[in-house]
Design a protein around this motif. Structure first.
Motif: not given
Length: 442
Positions: A190-199, A215-223, A268-271
């Motif tokens: 919510d803070s950055t207005g970023t869509l992170l996952y779509v089922d 976990m890489s998603l949750l580490c970068r966006y913990p809230r 959030y996936q560096k590769t």
């Protein structure tokens, strides 16, 4: 005194609006053929106004001038007639390029395939819109465009999406009509207005009970925020570089099911971020500096983010009229908010008998004749219709050129254009194809 006149500079378009007008399989039988004549989904009326007109007006108010409208070949004559006879009058500043895509009604082609086919016509950033989206006044298209402008310039975002909360009060319809469009679980910051996952349907088939988040998603966006009560508007503002990715990823068919779930992972996936940042034009240097340097070794400057705008139900009525329940709901919303009942032209109003009973939450189309003691409540009546004596119509949508004979009773039904209902016939929760005839006492 001599003045040197500078040659005019060509004006570069900032955005191209791409409006997709498909067959409307979820709106059958309303979108079924009337004899040899198709009934284009884009021209199905909502409160006596073709649904695509709502989208075109929304585009014009945003300042976009150029529209690529894509429809099936069989729909082109009817939509072309609408554009040049009605649309240009209501949206005069739009330049509409009507193109066809050879689709099959039984086997619909995905949006990715359509974009690949028309990529040569898309020279700039673009916004994709369905023809069935009915926007509220509180959600101007410029809000999405401005978010896209800011984020692409500030951190190299790729796209902006729009999700909305459907109205809380659902229209009661029979099971045979199907259900309202399926809601999709999503995760966003919510803070950055970023869509992170779509089922996706594949994810649901694999694990219907849980969402699998890295976990890489949750580490970068913990809230993060998660919801399964939002619906995709299928409105996407995209960088033109998206077309290059779609050319490379030929297996992608649907933007909603394939491309955007994949694009979310790049954040959030560096590769993957490093590998595809080059394709999106967000990598320092155009090519690897040496044969031994891989895409992963180069510095990615862009975030490759997917922005999200969420419209809440309390902020105004918003719907995609892409199935029968939503189509009825959209019509009922506009009649409840209507500021008039009868046509404004006195000659047309004279066709409505003074002894007819018409509630303020109903709308009567032009050139429609309503006979004495007919009763109309919470309904939309199209143009050039005939409503017979003592007919009773409650909670219905009746398209153009329909005839309702003496004493007929209609409740919560939708009639396709040119439908005839015989005298004393009774219809409850019915939907008719164009040209259908209901027998007397039927």
């Amino acid at each position: 005194m001599e003045f040197n006149v500078a040659p005019p500079r060509p004006v570069t378009r900032e955005f191209l609006a791409i409006v997709l007008a498909g067959f409307g399989n979820e709106l059958v039988p309303l979108s079924g053929d009337l004899g040899n004549q198709p009934c284009p989904k884009a021209l199905l009326p909502i409160s006596n106004k073709p649904m695509v007109d709502y989208v075109l007006s929304w585009i014009e108010k945003s300042g976009i001038k150029d529209v690529l409208l894509i429809c099936p070949p069989s729909h082109r004559p009817a939509i072309s007639h609408f554009i040049y006879s009605e649309s240009l009058a209501s949206s005069p500043s739009l330049r509409i390029d009507l193109q066809t895509f050879d689709d099959s009604q039984g086997l619909s082609i995905g949006t990715c395939s359509v974009l690949r086919h028309f990529s040569s016509r898309i020279k700039e950033d673009f916004v994709i819109l369905p023809c069935d989206f009915i926007p509220p006044p509180s959600l101007p298209l410029s809000r999405l465009l401005n978010k896209f402008r800011i984020e692409t310039m500030s951190d190299g975002a790729i796209a902006t999406t729009c999700w909305f909360e459907p109205p809380s009060g659902k229209t009661a319809v029979p099971e045979e009509w199907g259900t309202n469009s399926q809601l999709t679980p999503i995760v966003w910051d919510d803070s950055t207005g970023t869509l992170l996952y779509v089922d996706t349907l594949d994810n649901t088939d694999r694990n219907p009970e849980e969402l699998e988040l890295r976990m890489s998603l949750l580490c970068r966006y913990p809230r993060t925020n998660m919801s399964s009560k939002l619906q995709d508007s299928h409105i996407y503002v995209c960088k033109r570089e998206v077309l290059g990715v779609l050319q490379q990823k030929g297996e992608f068919d649907s933007l909603r099911e394939d491309f955007f779930p994949w694009l979310c992972k790049l954040q959030y996936q560096k590769t993957r971020h490093a590998k595809y940042g080059y394709v999106f034009g967000n990598v320092e240097g155009s090519e690897p500096s040496s044969p031994n340097e891989s895409h992963e070794d180069r510095s990615v400057t862009g975030s490759l983010r997917v922005g999200i705008v969420i419209h809440r139900a309390k902020e105004g009525f918003c719907v995609r009229a892409n199935d029968l329940p939503s189509y009825l709901e959209a019509n009922r919303h506009f009649v409840s908010a209507a500021s008039y009942t009868l046509p404004s032209d006195p000659q047309m109003r004279s066709l409505v008998d003074g002894k007819a009973s018409i509630s303020p939450d109903s709308t009567i189309g032009d050139f429609t004749k309503v006979d004495e003691r007919a009763s109309i409540k919470k309904s939309v009546i199209g143009k050039h219709c005939v409503i017979g004596k003592m007919a009773k119509i409650v909670g219905c949508v009746i398209l153009d050129h329909c005839i309702i004979a003496v004493g007929a009773k209609l409740d919560s039904s939708i009639l396709g254009k040119n439908t005839t209902v015989g005298s004393k016939a009774s219809l409850v929760h019915c939907v008719t194809q164009g040209g259908y005839e209901v027998k007397e006492n039927g």
